[in-house]
Design an enzyme around this catalytic site. Structure first.
Site, PDB file in Angstrom:
ATOM      1  N   LEU A  25       0.836  -1.211   0.000  1.00 42.11           N
ATOM      2  CA  LEU A  25       0.000   0.000   0.000  1.00 42.11           C
ATOM      3  C   LEU A  25       0.870   1.261   0.000  1.00 42.11           C
ATOM      4  O   LEU A  25       0.353   2.372  -0.127  1.00 42.11           O
ATOM      5  CB  LEU A  25      -0.916   0.024   1.232  1.00 42.11           C
ATOM      6  N   GLY A  28       6.003   2.709   3.235  1.00 40.14           N
ATOM      7  CA  GLY A  28       7.308   3.382   3.228  1.00 40.14           C
ATOM      8  C   GLY A  28       7.193   4.794   2.679  1.00 40.14           C
ATOM      9  O   GLY A  28       7.832   5.724   3.173  1.00 40.14           O
ATOM     10  N   GLU A 151       8.612   2.510  10.867  1.00 35.83           N
ATOM     11  CA  GLU A 151       7.695   1.795   9.989  1.00 35.83           C
ATOM     12  C   GLU A 151       7.765   0.308  10.341  1.00 35.83           C
ATOM     13  O   GLU A 151       8.861  -0.264  10.410  1.00 35.83           O
ATOM     14  CB  GLU A 151       8.121   2.008   8.528  1.00 35.83           C
ATOM     15  N   ASP A 158      -0.420 -10.588  10.634  1.00 40.35           N
ATOM     16  CA  ASP A 158       0.632 -11.579  10.349  1.00 40.35           C
ATOM     17  C   ASP A 158       1.147 -12.113  11.684  1.00 40.35           C
ATOM     18  O   ASP A 158       1.360 -11.331  12.629  1.00 40.35           O
ATOM     19  CB  ASP A 158       1.839 -10.930   9.645  1.00 40.35           C
ATOM     20  N   GLN A 203     -12.331  -1.035   8.593  1.00 38.49           N
ATOM     21  CA  GLN A 203     -12.915  -1.280   9.928  1.00 38.49           C
ATOM     22  C   GLN A 203     -12.335  -2.560  10.533  1.00 38.49           C
ATOM     23  O   GLN A 203     -11.951  -2.597  11.702  1.00 38.49           O
ATOM     24  CB  GLN A 203     -14.436  -1.416   9.831  1.00 38.49           C
ATOM     25  N   LYS A 234     -17.775   8.037   8.409  1.00 40.58           N
ATOM     26  CA  LYS A 234     -18.091   6.637   8.708  1.00 40.58           C
ATOM     27  C   LYS A 234     -16.841   5.920   9.258  1.00 40.58           C
ATOM     28  O   LYS A 234     -16.909   5.222  10.275  1.00 40.58           O
ATOM     29  CB  LYS A 234     -18.547   5.969   7.403  1.00 40.58           C
ATOM     30  N   GLY A 365      24.644  -7.084 -10.549  1.00 42.43           N
ATOM     31  CA  GLY A 365      24.083  -8.428 -10.448  1.00 42.43           C
ATOM     32  C   GLY A 365      25.098  -9.447  -9.975  1.00 42.43           C
ATOM     33  O   GLY A 365      26.273  -9.116  -9.742  1.00 42.43           O
ATOM     34  N   CYS A 392      28.743  -1.597 -11.278  1.00 46.50           N
ATOM     35  CA  CYS A 392      29.246  -2.786 -10.584  1.00 46.50           C
ATOM     36  C   CYS A 392      29.440  -3.942 -11.552  1.00 46.50           C
ATOM     37  O   CYS A 392      30.373  -3.923 -12.341  1.00 46.50           O
ATOM     38  CB  CYS A 392      28.352  -3.125  -9.394  1.00 46.50           C
ATOM     39  N   HIS A 518      28.149   1.847  -6.454  1.00 38.18           N
ATOM     40  CA  HIS A 518      26.726   2.033  -6.777  1.00 38.18           C
ATOM     41  C   HIS A 518      26.306   3.494  -6.585  1.00 38.18           C
ATOM     42  O   HIS A 518      25.810   3.859  -5.512  1.00 38.18           O
ATOM     43  CB  HIS A 518      25.870   1.151  -5.862  1.00 38.18           C
ATOM     44  N   GLU A 520      23.801   4.971  -7.614  1.00 30.93           N
ATOM     45  CA  GLU A 520      22.347   5.102  -7.452  1.00 30.93           C
ATOM     46  C   GLU A 520      21.944   5.166  -5.981  1.00 30.93           C
ATOM     47  O   GLU A 520      20.865   5.649  -5.650  1.00 30.93           O
ATOM     48  CB  GLU A 520      21.619   3.950  -8.163  1.00 30.93           C
TER      49      GLU A 520
HETATM   50  N1  GLN Z   1      28.876 -10.012  -8.698  1.00 35.25           N
HETATM   51  C1  GLN Z   1      29.809  -8.939  -8.742  1.00 35.25           C
HETATM   52  C2  GLN Z   1      30.726  -8.930  -7.538  1.00 35.25           C
HETATM   53  O1  GLN Z   1      30.412  -9.486  -6.515  1.00 35.25           O
HETATM   54  C3  GLN Z   1      29.102  -7.603  -8.901  1.00 35.25           C
HETATM   55  C4  GLN Z   1      28.228  -7.248  -7.738  1.00 35.25           C
HETATM   56  C5  GLN Z   1      27.247  -6.147  -8.034  1.00 35.25           C
HETATM   57  O2  GLN Z   1      26.933  -5.866  -9.190  1.00 35.25           O
HETATM   58  N2  GLN Z   1      26.727  -5.530  -7.016  1.00 35.25           N
HETATM   59  O3  GLN Z   1      31.773  -8.336  -7.587  1.00 35.25           O
END
Ligand code: GLN
Length: 559
Positions: A25, A28, A151, A158, A203, A234, A365, A392, A518, A520
């Site tokens: 919902l 966060g 939060e 649950d 409710q 209500k 990844g 990465c 990273h 981001e």
């Molecule tokens: N798998 C890669 C590593 O461990 C890259 C990790 C990632 O993209 N965060 O170095």
């Protein structure tokens, strides 16, 4: 008059946010929006998330299970909601801002092994609940904050949420009335067939929460349709709250609209009233509004291909997608992100798969699935002059592609995917070689990076020393660095102490950069990540050049 008790024990006031009816919902976002408003009114606010699952942290969870794992400055692997908190508030969070059932039990069990309970039977109540309460007040007692928002993950009802709700009940009882607010988020569904909003799930959910002894002060109702005064009355009547405590949370076109919607609904004012805080400023949200304006009224559009292997689940790349939103607004363009599954990219279809893109981002990844598709996509971007940004694993793929296709090291690979490669251009970090336990043992958190002058990285950051967050085990193998730099791929950023390569780039390309960290994770509404801002600017330029070329070709064919 100074309240002594308050000074010693209760440094901050507490707002708890619980959720009912269903998950997803946007608890966060509601918590972050409320925090934003309180911050904009001049309070020092932080948010923490308590997650009822048994994992110590989400670091070992598959992104399909739990979405992205957000990493904080201090290297904690946390829930992705912490990313929202940082993006909204422009503050850093830490390990203390995310606690799981696993972490609570680990502490209690360690204490039991140490004999700290002096022969007592260790139980959920009071030992687990005491530890939850201790952690709920940890940041509040640091003296750094006026208000701490907590939060609670999961949905009321649950089984695993019960100890957390019980802890909130006890705190509601132990702390002065004016120090605690409980905000409950529910759903008011619109039944198409009946053309009616239904209050019954709300409710029931409030009833269930009240049965545990926690009575909400505010009910935030997520809804597709505006709530009429009758509906609000209500809900107020049957849920035993004042009508002004029933807050409408209409579906929004962007999450960044929500703070302003909550401001209109006076959620912040109601909480301040309950907390008996009488002095506060008008909310300062100028920067936020400028950002929102740019986001809502873009002047152009760019299309970015996001190459990853978890693309079915948007939450897996949450921070990257949000960074594109920040960077798009900064460049006054709409960033359309096309998700491309790396597993299905081949030499034969790459041109077709990447057709129409103005930029390519190869995502982070783990593991070998979809790796070759990523390498093929990087090759295409490098050869076609398409703006490229690797994060990465994406950076590691750019390094492997360059080794295979420019340095002619055909079997070059990362030892993560091929332990027997004769050219391990990406290799396990020395300190990683002895690690056996997988949880929390990557190179995590913030590290400094020194940037070479007169490089793309330097233009982007306009600094020679930066700090960015990491989450990886493998790294660029410096034995190959000389060969790379001779052939045209340079290391424009390195760790000043260890010499680890953190940034690679191709000076002879319009925009080609890969980073081991990273970026981001540090992009916020007020301070978008420079790498994303410049990547989108490069994509915008690419798009303009492409459009200019097409129109001149069209003009010529008409002549
Ligand atoms: N798998 C890669 C590593 O461990 C890259 C990790 C990632 O993209 N965060 O170095």
């Amino acid at each position: 008059m100074v309240n002594q008790t308050r000074q010693i024990y209760f440094m901050a006031k507490y707002i708890f946010v619980t959720g009912g009816v269903t998950s997803s919902l946007g608890k966060g976002i509601i918590a972050a929006s409320l925090a934003k408003l309180l911050q904009a009114r001049g309070f020092k606010v932080t948010i923490q998330k308590f997650d009822p699952y048994i994992n110590i942290d989400p670091g070992t969870l598959n992104p399909y299970e739990h979405g992205e794992c957000f990493v904080t400055e201090d290297g904690a692997e946390t829930d992705l909601d912490l990313g929202h908190y940082e993006r909204f508030l422009n503050i850093f969070t830490s390990q203390s801002n995310n606690v799981t059932t696993g972490r609570i039990y680990q502490t209690v069990i360690n204490k039991e092994r140490a004999g700290a309970f002096l022969g007592k039977t260790v139980q959920v109540v009071p030992h687990i609940t005491d530890e939850i309460k201790r952690r709920m007040q940890l940041l509040g007692k640091s003296g750094e904050y006026d208000i701490v928002i907590t939060e609670l993950g999961g949905t009321v009802g649950d089984i695993e949420s019960l100890p957390f709700i019980e802890a909130v009940r006890q705190l509601q009882w132990e702390l002065p009335d004016e120090d605690v607010v409980v905000v409950h988020l529910t759903l008011v569904p619109f039944l198409k067939a009946a053309k009616e909003l239904k209050t019954k799930p709300t409710q029931h959910s409030v009833k269930m929460l009240s049965e545990t002894g926690v009575h909400p002060d505010v009910i935030v109702c997520r809804t597709e349709e505006p709530l009429s005064n009758d509906i609000k009355r209500k809900i107020a009547l049957f849920c035993n709250v004042k009508q002004e405590a029933v807050i409408e949370a209409l579906d929004a076109s962007t999450i960044y609209e929500v703070p302003l919607m909550m401001l209109r609904e006076k959620l912040d004012l109601f909480c301040l009233k309950k907390l008996n805080i009488k002095e506060f400023n008008e909310p300062k949200l100028d920067k936020w509004k400028v950002f929102l304006d740019k986001l809502k009224y873009p002047k152009a559009k760019v299309t970015i291909g996001l190459i990853g292997k978890y693309i079915e689940l948007q939450d897996a790349y949450k921070s990257i997608l949000e960074s594109f939103i920040h960077a798009g607004a900064m460049n006054e363009v709409k960033v359309q992100v096309i998700n491309i599954h790396s597993e299905f990219i081949t030499d034969d279809n790459v041109a077709e798969k990447l057709e129409g893109l103005d930029g390519l981002l190869v995502a982070p990844g783990f593991g070998s699935r979809g790796i070759e598709g990523k390498i093929i996509a990087v090759k295409y971007a490098r050869e076609q002059g398409l703006p490229f940004f690797g994060i990465c694993l994406g950076m590691q793929m750019a390094v492997i592609e360059f080794a295979r296709n420019v340095l002619n090291l055909k079997d070059a690979h990362s030892t993560e995917m091929d332990t027997n490669t004769s050219n391990p251009v990406i290799d396990l970090m020395e300190e990683q070689k002895k690690i056996k336990m997988m949880g929390g043992t990557m190179r995590l958190g913030s590290y400094p990076c020194e940037i070479k002058e007169n490089t793309l990285a330097h233009t982007i950051y306009n600094k020679t020393l930066i700090s960015e967050r990491h989450r990886h085990r493998y790294e660029f193998n410096n034995d190959y660095l000389e060969a790379y730099e001779k052939a045209g791929m340079i290391a424009s950023g390195k760790n000043p102490e260890t010499g680890l390569v953190e940034i690679v780039e191709l000076p002879n390309h319009p925009f080609f950069i890969g980073v081991q960290y990273h970026p981001e994770l540090k992009s916020t509404v007020e301070e978008p990540a420079p790498l994303f801002v410049h990547f989108i600017a490069a994509a915008k330029k690419y798009n303009e050049t492409k459009s200019a070329l097409i129109s001149s070709l069209l003009q010529r064919s008409e002549e």
